[in-house]
Design a protein around this motif. Structure first.
Motif, PDB file in Angstrom:
ATOM      1  N   ARG A  54       0.888  -1.284   0.006  1.00  0.00           N
ATOM      2  CA  ARG A  54       0.074   0.176  -0.167  1.00  0.00           C
ATOM      3  C   ARG A  54       0.810   1.240   0.267  1.00  0.00           C
ATOM      4  O   ARG A  54       0.294   2.316  -0.724  1.00  0.00           O
ATOM      5  CB  ARG A  54      -1.128  -0.048   1.227  1.00  0.00           C
ATOM      6  CG  ARG A  54      -2.166  -0.997   0.965  1.00  0.00           C
ATOM      7  CD  ARG A  54      -2.999  -1.410   2.355  1.00  0.00           C
ATOM      8  NE  ARG A  54      -4.122  -1.923   2.102  1.00  0.00           N
ATOM      9  CZ  ARG A  54      -4.306  -3.226   1.766  1.00  0.00           C
ATOM     10  NH1 ARG A  54      -3.047  -4.106   1.657  1.00  0.00           N
ATOM     11  NH2 ARG A  54      -5.273  -3.851   1.493  1.00  0.00           N
ATOM     12  N   THR A  77      -8.158  15.708  -1.784  1.00  0.00           N
ATOM     13  CA  THR A  77      -8.848  15.319  -2.828  1.00  0.00           C
ATOM     14  C   THR A  77      -9.772  14.183  -2.204  1.00  0.00           C
ATOM     15  O   THR A  77     -10.888  13.818  -3.037  1.00  0.00           O
ATOM     16  CB  THR A  77      -7.895  14.737  -4.020  1.00  0.00           C
ATOM     17  OG1 THR A  77      -7.291  13.452  -3.460  1.00  0.00           O
ATOM     18  CG2 THR A  77      -6.857  15.720  -4.483  1.00  0.00           C
ATOM     19  N   THR A  79      -9.250  10.845  -1.768  1.00  0.00           N
ATOM     20  CA  THR A  79      -8.978   9.853  -2.527  1.00  0.00           C
ATOM     21  C   THR A  79      -7.759   8.701  -1.909  1.00  0.00           C
ATOM     22  O   THR A  79      -7.713   7.770  -2.552  1.00  0.00           O
ATOM     23  CB  THR A  79      -8.587   9.779  -3.894  1.00  0.00           C
ATOM     24  OG1 THR A  79      -7.325  10.694  -4.143  1.00  0.00           O
ATOM     25  CG2 THR A  79      -9.654  10.623  -4.660  1.00  0.00           C
ATOM     26  N   SER A  81      -8.229   6.597   0.678  1.00  0.00           N
ATOM     27  CA  SER A  81      -8.519   5.373   0.666  1.00  0.00           C
ATOM     28  C   SER A  81      -8.461   4.464  -0.545  1.00  0.00           C
ATOM     29  O   SER A  81      -8.308   3.103  -0.402  1.00  0.00           O
ATOM     30  CB  SER A  81      -9.626   5.074   1.591  1.00  0.00           C
ATOM     31  OG  SER A  81     -10.722   5.696   0.606  1.00  0.00           O
ATOM     32  N   GLU A  82      -8.731   4.909  -1.773  1.00  0.00           N
ATOM     33  CA  GLU A  82      -8.828   4.176  -2.890  1.00  0.00           C
ATOM     34  C   GLU A  82      -7.418   3.985  -3.292  1.00  0.00           C
ATOM     35  O   GLU A  82      -7.072   3.244  -3.825  1.00  0.00           O
ATOM     36  CB  GLU A  82      -9.578   5.094  -4.110  1.00  0.00           C
ATOM     37  CG  GLU A  82     -10.942   5.097  -3.719  1.00  0.00           C
ATOM     38  CD  GLU A  82     -11.177   6.220  -2.684  1.00  0.00           C
ATOM     39  OE1 GLU A  82     -10.804   7.197  -2.800  1.00  0.00           O
ATOM     40  OE2 GLU A  82     -12.473   6.231  -2.340  1.00  0.00           O
ATOM     41  N   VAL A  83      -6.400   4.983  -3.088  1.00  0.00           N
ATOM     42  CA  VAL A  83      -5.060   4.810  -3.603  1.00  0.00           C
ATOM     43  C   VAL A  83      -4.647   3.642  -2.786  1.00  0.00           C
ATOM     44  O   VAL A  83      -3.762   2.933  -3.456  1.00  0.00           O
ATOM     45  CB  VAL A  83      -4.189   6.250  -3.335  1.00  0.00           C
ATOM     46  CG1 VAL A  83      -2.886   5.800  -3.517  1.00  0.00           C
ATOM     47  CG2 VAL A  83      -4.771   7.273  -4.497  1.00  0.00           C
ATOM     48  N   ASP A  85      -5.948   1.370  -1.114  1.00  0.00           N
ATOM     49  CA  ASP A  85      -6.944   0.317  -1.285  1.00  0.00           C
ATOM     50  C   ASP A  85      -7.132  -0.185   0.423  1.00  0.00           C
ATOM     51  O   ASP A  85      -7.094  -0.988   0.848  1.00  0.00           O
ATOM     52  CB  ASP A  85      -6.527  -0.899  -1.580  1.00  0.00           C
ATOM     53  CG  ASP A  85      -7.493  -2.211  -2.027  1.00  0.00           C
ATOM     54  OD1 ASP A  85      -8.686  -1.725  -1.807  1.00  0.00           O
ATOM     55  OD2 ASP A  85      -7.110  -3.168  -2.206  1.00  0.00           O
ATOM     56  N   TRP A  86      -7.747   1.066   1.271  1.00  0.00           N
ATOM     57  CA  TRP A  86      -7.884   0.880   2.413  1.00  0.00           C
ATOM     58  C   TRP A  86      -9.294   1.212   3.012  1.00  0.00           C
ATOM     59  O   TRP A  86      -9.509   2.335   2.978  1.00  0.00           O
ATOM     60  CB  TRP A  86      -6.904   1.316   3.364  1.00  0.00           C
ATOM     61  CG  TRP A  86      -6.947   1.222   4.885  1.00  0.00           C
ATOM     62  CD1 TRP A  86      -7.464   1.655   5.837  1.00  0.00           C
ATOM     63  CD2 TRP A  86      -6.125   0.073   5.614  1.00  0.00           C
ATOM     64  NE1 TRP A  86      -7.291   0.932   7.121  1.00  0.00           N
ATOM     65  CE2 TRP A  86      -6.348  -0.083   6.790  1.00  0.00           C
ATOM     66  CE3 TRP A  86      -5.123  -0.823   4.856  1.00  0.00           C
ATOM     67  CZ2 TRP A  86      -5.637  -0.921   7.519  1.00  0.00           C
ATOM     68  CZ3 TRP A  86      -4.512  -1.663   5.678  1.00  0.00           C
ATOM     69  CH2 TRP A  86      -5.001  -1.734   7.029  1.00  0.00           C
ATOM     70  N   PRO A  87     -10.308   0.387   3.329  1.00  0.00           N
ATOM     71  CA  PRO A  87     -11.586   0.650   3.311  1.00  0.00           C
ATOM     72  C   PRO A  87     -11.979   1.368   4.873  1.00  0.00           C
ATOM     73  O   PRO A  87     -12.935   1.966   5.027  1.00  0.00           O
ATOM     74  CB  PRO A  87     -12.214  -0.595   3.375  1.00  0.00           C
ATOM     75  CG  PRO A  87     -11.292  -1.763   3.880  1.00  0.00           C
ATOM     76  CD  PRO A  87      -9.868  -1.073   3.418  1.00  0.00           C
TER      77      PRO A  87
END
Length: 157
Positions: A54, A77, A79, A81-83, A85-87
């Motif tokens: 990550r 921005t 984003t 959590s998307e970059v 991949d952490w929910p």
């Protein structure tokens, strides 16, 4: 005491071709965002399987987040959590809080972080401020030293 699966928690060192050639690699980063994310994610996680991929994804996606101000622009921005991949929003909130501490301390680069942690007076102030962030324990503070390439043996508190 050793645990049979100790090696699973060590990051693999990769050569220029991506081949694993060692049981351990330096956990230092020349990227403020990487240090913050690594420190926030490491609690109760397998480094090699969960944290390192990550952090590498973050560095690749956000090379301009190597400074605190660059990382802040990217955080704004929404984003992260998307970059990475952490929910879970808890770790993302911890990243935000740690970033605010570095901003309040005027720390922009890894070199400045290293200098602050290497100076006894600056170290105490920074560690106290970071220690006020939820889930930043003394162990996490020592881990930030490692990520910043500060030897805790060389620093007198």
């Amino acid at each position: 005491m050793t645990i049979d699966n100790d090696d699973a928690n060590l990051p693999a060192q990769l050569d220029s071709h991506g081949v694993d050639d060692s049981a351990e690699v330096s956990r230092s980063w020349d990227h403020i965002g990487a240090i913050i994310v690594d420190a926030a994610l490491q609690r109760r996680q397998n480094y090699h399987a969960t944290v390192r991929p990550r952090v590498v994804a973050l560095v690749e996606a956000w090379p301009d987040a190597a400074t605190t101000s660059g990382f802040r622009r990217r955080l704004d921005t929404g984003t992260l959590s998307e970059v990475i991949d952490w929910p879970s929003p808890g770790r993302v909130a911890q990243v935000e809080d740690m970033t605010r501490v570095l901003e309040s301390q005027g720390i922009e680069t890894v070199a400045e972080l290293r200098a602050a942690l290497g100076a006894p007076s600056g170290r105490a102030v920074l560690r106290e401020a970071l220690g006020a962030v939820r889930h930043v324990s003394p162990k996490t503070l020592d881990y930030i030293d490692t990520l910043s390439e500060i030897s805790t043996d060389a620093v007198e508190e």
